[in-house]
Motif scaffolding. Structure first.
Motif, PDB file in Angstrom:
ATOM      1  N   GLU A  40      43.133  28.726 -52.747  1.00 49.57           N
ATOM      2  CA  GLU A  40      43.094  30.181 -52.636  1.00 49.57           C
ATOM      3  C   GLU A  40      41.737  30.633 -52.091  1.00 49.57           C
ATOM      4  O   GLU A  40      41.653  31.554 -51.279  1.00 49.57           O
ATOM      5  CB  GLU A  40      43.400  30.837 -53.984  1.00 49.57           C
ATOM      6  CG  GLU A  40      43.371  32.361 -53.970  1.00 49.57           C
ATOM      7  CD  GLU A  40      44.054  32.992 -52.739  1.00 49.57           C
ATOM      8  OE1 GLU A  40      45.127  32.508 -52.298  1.00 49.57           O
ATOM      9  OE2 GLU A  40      43.492  33.971 -52.201  1.00 49.57           O
ATOM     10  N   ARG A  85      41.632  29.991 -48.357  1.00 46.89           N
ATOM     11  CA  ARG A  85      42.528  30.953 -47.688  1.00 46.89           C
ATOM     12  C   ARG A  85      41.851  32.321 -47.601  1.00 46.89           C
ATOM     13  O   ARG A  85      41.928  33.008 -46.580  1.00 46.89           O
ATOM     14  CB  ARG A  85      43.842  31.103 -48.469  1.00 46.89           C
ATOM     15  CG  ARG A  85      44.791  29.952 -48.324  1.00 46.89           C
ATOM     16  CD  ARG A  85      46.090  30.263 -49.096  1.00 46.89           C
ATOM     17  NE  ARG A  85      46.842  29.064 -49.391  1.00 46.89           N
ATOM     18  CZ  ARG A  85      47.623  28.435 -48.519  1.00 46.89           C
ATOM     19  NH1 ARG A  85      47.755  28.911 -47.294  1.00 46.89           N
ATOM     20  NH2 ARG A  85      48.275  27.349 -48.864  1.00 46.89           N
ATOM     21  N   ALA A  86      41.195  32.705 -48.691  1.00 55.71           N
ATOM     22  CA  ALA A  86      40.519  34.005 -48.708  1.00 55.71           C
ATOM     23  C   ALA A  86      39.385  34.038 -47.683  1.00 55.71           C
ATOM     24  O   ALA A  86      39.183  35.044 -46.992  1.00 55.71           O
ATOM     25  CB  ALA A  86      39.982  34.303 -50.115  1.00 55.71           C
ATOM     26  N   HIS A 131      39.287  32.361 -44.959  1.00 58.68           N
ATOM     27  CA  HIS A 131      39.918  32.462 -43.636  1.00 58.68           C
ATOM     28  C   HIS A 131      40.369  33.896 -43.356  1.00 58.68           C
ATOM     29  O   HIS A 131      40.188  34.408 -42.251  1.00 58.68           O
ATOM     30  CB  HIS A 131      41.096  31.497 -43.556  1.00 58.68           C
ATOM     31  CG  HIS A 131      41.886  31.650 -42.294  1.00 58.68           C
ATOM     32  ND1 HIS A 131      41.313  31.537 -41.035  1.00 58.68           N
ATOM     33  CD2 HIS A 131      43.197  31.945 -42.076  1.00 58.68           C
ATOM     34  CE1 HIS A 131      42.240  31.751 -40.118  1.00 58.68           C
ATOM     35  NE2 HIS A 131      43.387  31.998 -40.724  1.00 58.68           N
ATOM     36  N   ARG A 132      40.934  34.567 -44.364  1.00 55.32           N
ATOM     37  CA  ARG A 132      41.359  35.960 -44.168  1.00 55.32           C
ATOM     38  C   ARG A 132      40.165  36.852 -43.846  1.00 55.32           C
ATOM     39  O   ARG A 132      40.239  37.740 -43.007  1.00 55.32           O
ATOM     40  CB  ARG A 132      42.060  36.479 -45.432  1.00 55.32           C
ATOM     41  CG  ARG A 132      43.485  35.975 -45.607  1.00 55.32           C
ATOM     42  CD  ARG A 132      44.230  36.782 -46.665  1.00 55.32           C
ATOM     43  NE  ARG A 132      43.606  36.694 -47.975  1.00 55.32           N
ATOM     44  CZ  ARG A 132      43.919  35.766 -48.895  1.00 55.32           C
ATOM     45  NH1 ARG A 132      44.843  34.852 -48.628  1.00 55.32           N
ATOM     46  NH2 ARG A 132      43.315  35.770 -50.065  1.00 55.32           N
ATOM     47  N   GLN A 133      39.045  36.592 -44.529  1.00 51.19           N
ATOM     48  CA  GLN A 133      37.895  37.470 -44.357  1.00 51.19           C
ATOM     49  C   GLN A 133      37.123  37.172 -43.069  1.00 51.19           C
ATOM     50  O   GLN A 133      36.488  38.067 -42.507  1.00 51.19           O
ATOM     51  CB  GLN A 133      36.972  37.338 -45.563  1.00 51.19           C
ATOM     52  CG  GLN A 133      35.942  38.440 -45.595  1.00 51.19           C
ATOM     53  CD  GLN A 133      35.149  38.442 -46.898  1.00 51.19           C
ATOM     54  OE1 GLN A 133      35.471  37.709 -47.836  1.00 51.19           O
ATOM     55  NE2 GLN A 133      34.116  39.258 -46.945  1.00 51.19           N
ATOM     56  N   PRO A 174      38.309  35.658 -39.904  1.00 46.40           N
ATOM     57  CA  PRO A 174      39.277  35.050 -38.973  1.00 46.40           C
ATOM     58  C   PRO A 174      38.641  34.607 -37.656  1.00 46.40           C
ATOM     59  O   PRO A 174      39.143  33.691 -37.009  1.00 46.40           O
ATOM     60  CB  PRO A 174      40.306  36.166 -38.763  1.00 46.40           C
ATOM     61  CG  PRO A 174      39.585  37.430 -39.096  1.00 46.40           C
ATOM     62  CD  PRO A 174      38.598  37.078 -40.163  1.00 46.40           C
ATOM     63  N   THR A 214      36.848  31.080 -38.421  1.00 45.86           N
ATOM     64  CA  THR A 214      37.530  29.993 -39.135  1.00 45.86           C
ATOM     65  C   THR A 214      38.965  29.780 -38.633  1.00 45.86           C
ATOM     66  O   THR A 214      39.588  30.692 -38.089  1.00 45.86           O
ATOM     67  CB  THR A 214      37.637  30.288 -40.652  1.00 45.86           C
ATOM     68  OG1 THR A 214      38.434  31.452 -40.837  1.00 45.86           O
ATOM     69  CG2 THR A 214      36.281  30.481 -41.292  1.00 45.86           C
ATOM     70  N   ASP A 215      39.451  28.577 -38.846  1.00 46.53           N
ATOM     71  CA  ASP A 215      40.885  28.285 -38.786  1.00 46.53           C
ATOM     72  C   ASP A 215      41.248  27.633 -40.108  1.00 46.53           C
ATOM     73  O   ASP A 215      40.417  26.956 -40.717  1.00 46.53           O
ATOM     74  CB  ASP A 215      41.210  27.275 -37.674  1.00 46.53           C
ATOM     75  CG  ASP A 215      40.969  27.837 -36.287  1.00 46.53           C
ATOM     76  OD1 ASP A 215      41.319  29.006 -36.068  1.00 46.53           O
ATOM     77  OD2 ASP A 215      40.418  27.096 -35.451  1.00 46.53           O
ATOM     78  N   LEU A 216      42.493  27.840 -40.505  1.00 51.09           N
ATOM     79  CA  LEU A 216      42.996  27.131 -41.671  1.00 51.09           C
ATOM     80  C   LEU A 216      43.935  26.045 -41.153  1.00 51.09           C
ATOM     81  O   LEU A 216      44.875  26.341 -40.421  1.00 51.09           O
ATOM     82  CB  LEU A 216      43.742  28.113 -42.577  1.00 51.09           C
ATOM     83  CG  LEU A 216      44.013  27.641 -43.988  1.00 51.09           C
ATOM     84  CD1 LEU A 216      42.716  27.429 -44.760  1.00 51.09           C
ATOM     85  CD2 LEU A 216      44.883  28.664 -44.712  1.00 51.09           C
TER      86      LEU A 216
END
Ligand SMILES: [Zn+2]
Length: 680
Positions: free
Chosen positions: A235, A238-239, A241-243, A245, A248-250
């Motif tokens: 998590e 993922r967070a 990556h959301r913040q 973008p 980063t890549d996931l």
């Protein structure tokens, strides 16, 4: 001399630390209860005995400490019966080991003066003060008794006896067993031999690498507030990556793990004799836990052995003789269960029962997967995630792979990777040095390689090292053995593996270093290698482990036959490994004054032990990636007892937090080395 001798004696008397034993819920162990394991300090007489423990597949930690009397202490996770099995190999509990001899041999006597050479003499200043480390050799080899005398600032002076290292019959030199404290900065040393040899040297600083980058004001650190489960780690990235973008890549790695799940089991009968293990075909979470099994006396004479299924209940009607007594043996019951079509279970004779014991009736017993995590912890095969961090994530920048928690119980290690990711992303806008790192490098962060084992370590058995996949045959698969199943992910790789005849991996499915049925048999190891293959710009990798405070690189394994190690890097490559290590260790020191010892900085086979089939070796030998290993969690100096103490796999969070901070700084320093790297 006196000081070191005294501290060695004190160490021998050190009360064994018990960490990580599963709390026992009942006083009397039942047939499904695992034997409790403890983290203990073992003592062996010499390196050869230590190598025998490695070869036997003992679940050793990475904390190995030579003692002033030539013996070796190593922390290990053992059950009482495993400890008994290690005793014939020379292992005792350190707390039980005899005190070292009061006097040592005083040289060969009457012979010619020996030649003494000082290989390295360094001082360092940790948060606990000054320490000295010296390595030397004598032409009299291990027969020599060498003593170090040092002189330092403000007329300080001191003395310590050295330890001879002999491995597989080869004399490797003398060392101080651990760095020894000095009142002031040591400046010069004299090593004298009881045979008359003598050498002098200036003492150089350690690690003495390049200093860490200057940070702009407002540089943010400290993003870790607790130990984190695999779900929390995923998590978090993922967070991020959301913040972020744009930075980063996931990446979802291609191989799902087997999952935090097990087949449900029951032991029916009366172990150690006349008992059968019943195992569900389905995982416990997929219906196995709902099944029950009973053994009944039909109450008639000359009754047949019969197995039937009614809903979730398996009923075994035992055979009777002409007088009506039940006569079915364990082997007959197991065979009858397995021969009955359509049953949701398989059965096997309990490991200590040859099969001849006659079974007694058993009331309905529910099967259980013995997994304790709350229901919201997924039982499905787990995705392993990587967070890719960098401005130019197109393969044009030097790649760095940082991967943690191959070993489930090493709870600090994912925190190192998360803290590093947070520092890189949250300081990008405001810190020039960070911006440069993200412009010039391409970072792949895998916080948890082994999520199933990690969940098991969090919720069931905190000493779990391996993954959760059981490759053992039925005779080794009754539920009391469940804490010994699984593959050591960091012995499952293809370079210098146990399958190639290298030392330090085991072919025993219950061993702490079980290498798996084949190289790359496990999805966890395939994921790491997939990254190396898919992203050919990766030139550096950091395999993050705990504990002991090491910084290591290849070769990491040698062959049993002749102790021939994997090829050593060239002199130029070794210099790069060492110079980079010293720079990275400066960054670690800068956080709270933790110094990685010089004798714990070097190739795995030189500073630790052979580890067949480890990932850093495969990255280096098969992919040309500079493969490093961190062992975070350096010993802490206890100023009261004047001795170094191990921190364990799951120290109080306050300590684990500090370890994450300092090794995150080290990881960022490695990314700095990558950013400066030009292919040569
Ligand atoms: Zn490890």
């Amino acid at each position: 001399m006196r000081g070191l001798r005294a501290s060695a004696v004190a160490l021998m008397l050190l009360v064994t630390t018990f960490v990580g034993a599963q709390p026992s819920t009942s006083a009397v162990a039942g047939p499904t209860d695992p034997e409790p394991a403890s983290l203990v300090t073992l003592s062996v007489p010499d390196i050869a005995a230590m190598d025998r423990l490695v070869a036997a597949g003992a679940d050793l930690t990475e904390r190995v400490r030579p003692q002033a009397d030539g013996s070796i202490q190593v922390d290990a996770v053992v059950t009482p019966s495993q400890l008994e099995a290690l005793r014939p190999l020379g292992a005792t509990l350190a707390s039980d080991a005899p005190a070292p001899a009061a006097t040592r041999a005083k040289g060969k006597g009457g012979g010619a003066e020996d030649q003494v050479v000082i290989e390295r003499a360094v001082w360092f200043k940790s948060r606990d003060g000054y320490f000295l480390s010296v390595e030397a050799s004598s032409s009299a080899a291990q027969a020599a008794t060498l003593t170090v005398t040092w002189r330092g600032k403000k007329h300080s002076t001191g003395q310590a006896e050295m330890v001879a290292y002999v491995d597989a019959g080869a004399y490797l030199g003398h060392q101080l067993s651990t760095p020894v404290p000095a009142d002031q900065q040591p400046q010069s040393v004299t090593v004298t031999s009881a045979d008359g040899g003598k050498a002098d040297a200036k003492v150089k600083p350690w690690p003495d690498g390049d200093r860490p980058d200057k940070r702009d004001r407002g540089y943010q650190t400290d993003f870790i507030t607790q130990y984190m489960t695999p779900a929390q780690l995923n998590e978090r990235i993922r967070a991020l990556h959301r913040q972020f973008p744009k930075l980063t890549d996931l990446i979802t790695l291609p191989y799902k793990t087997n999952g935090y799940r097990r087949h449900a089991q029951a032991v029916v009968g009366a172990p150690p004799a006349a008992a059968v293990v019943v195992t569900s075909n389905a995982y416990g979470s997929e219906g196995g836990n709902d099944l029950s099994v009973e053994l009944v006396d039909p109450g008639t004479a000359a009754g047949p052995l019969r197995v039937s299924l009614d809903g979730k209940l398996i009923t075994v009607s035992l055979a009777t003789d002409d007088s009506g007594a039940v006569v079915s043996t364990a082997a007959q019951v197991a065979a009858a269960v397995n021969a009955t079509p359509g049953l949701p279970v398989k059965a096997s004779v309990y490991r200590t029962d040859p099969g001849a014991g006659v079974m007694a009736p058993v009331p309905a017993t529910q099967l259980d997967d013995f997994l304790s995590a709350p229901a919201d912890v997924s039982r499905e095969p787990a995705e392993v995630l990587a967070l890719r961090v960098g401005v130019h994530r197109d393969g044009s920048r030097t790649g760095v792979l940082a991967y943690a928690q191959e070993h489930a119980r090493e709870w600090v290690t994912p925190l190192v990777s998360i803290e590093a990711a947070e520092r890189l992303l949250r300081n990008y806008d405001t810190d020039k040095a960070t911006r440069r790192l993200l412009e010039r490098s391409d970072v792949f962060i895998v916080p948890v390689v082994n999520p199933d084992g990690a969940n098991y370590s969090f919720y069931d058995y905190n000493s779990q090292r391996k993954n959760m996949t059981n490759h053992c045959p039925p005779a080794q698969s009754d539920p009391a053995l469940r804490n010994q199943w699984g593959v050591d992910v960091n012995r499952n790789y293809a370079a210098g593996s146990v399958h190639d005849g290298y030392v330090g991996g085991s072919t025993n499915c219950q061993s702490g270093t079980y290498g798996g049925p084949a190289e790359h048999s496990e999805p966890e190891s395939r994921n790491v290698m997939w990254l190396a293959e898919r992203y050919s710009n990766i030139k550096f990798a950091m395999n993050i482990h705990s504990y002991g405070g090491y910084f290591m690189w290849p070769p990491g394994a040698y062959q049993a036959d002749g102790r021939v190690s994997l090829p050593r890097p060239t002199a130029k490559e070794e210099k790069f490994f060492l110079d980079s290590a010293r720079t990275i260790e400066e960054a670690i020191v800068a956080e709270r004054g933790t110094v990685i010892w010089p004798q714990q900085t070097g190739p795995v086979t030189d500073v630790l032990y052979s580890a067949a089939g480890n990932s850093a070796d495969e990255l280096w030998y098969d992919h040309g990636i500079y493969g490093w290993d961190f062992e975070v969690g350096a010993d802490l100096w206890n100023p009261e007892t004047r001795r170094w103490e191990g921190v364990g796999f799951q120290p109080p969070f306050e300590e684990g937090h500090q370890e994450a901070m300092e090794f995150a700084a080290g990881l960022i320093s490695l990314i700095g080395i990558a950013a400066d790297h030009r292919d040569r």
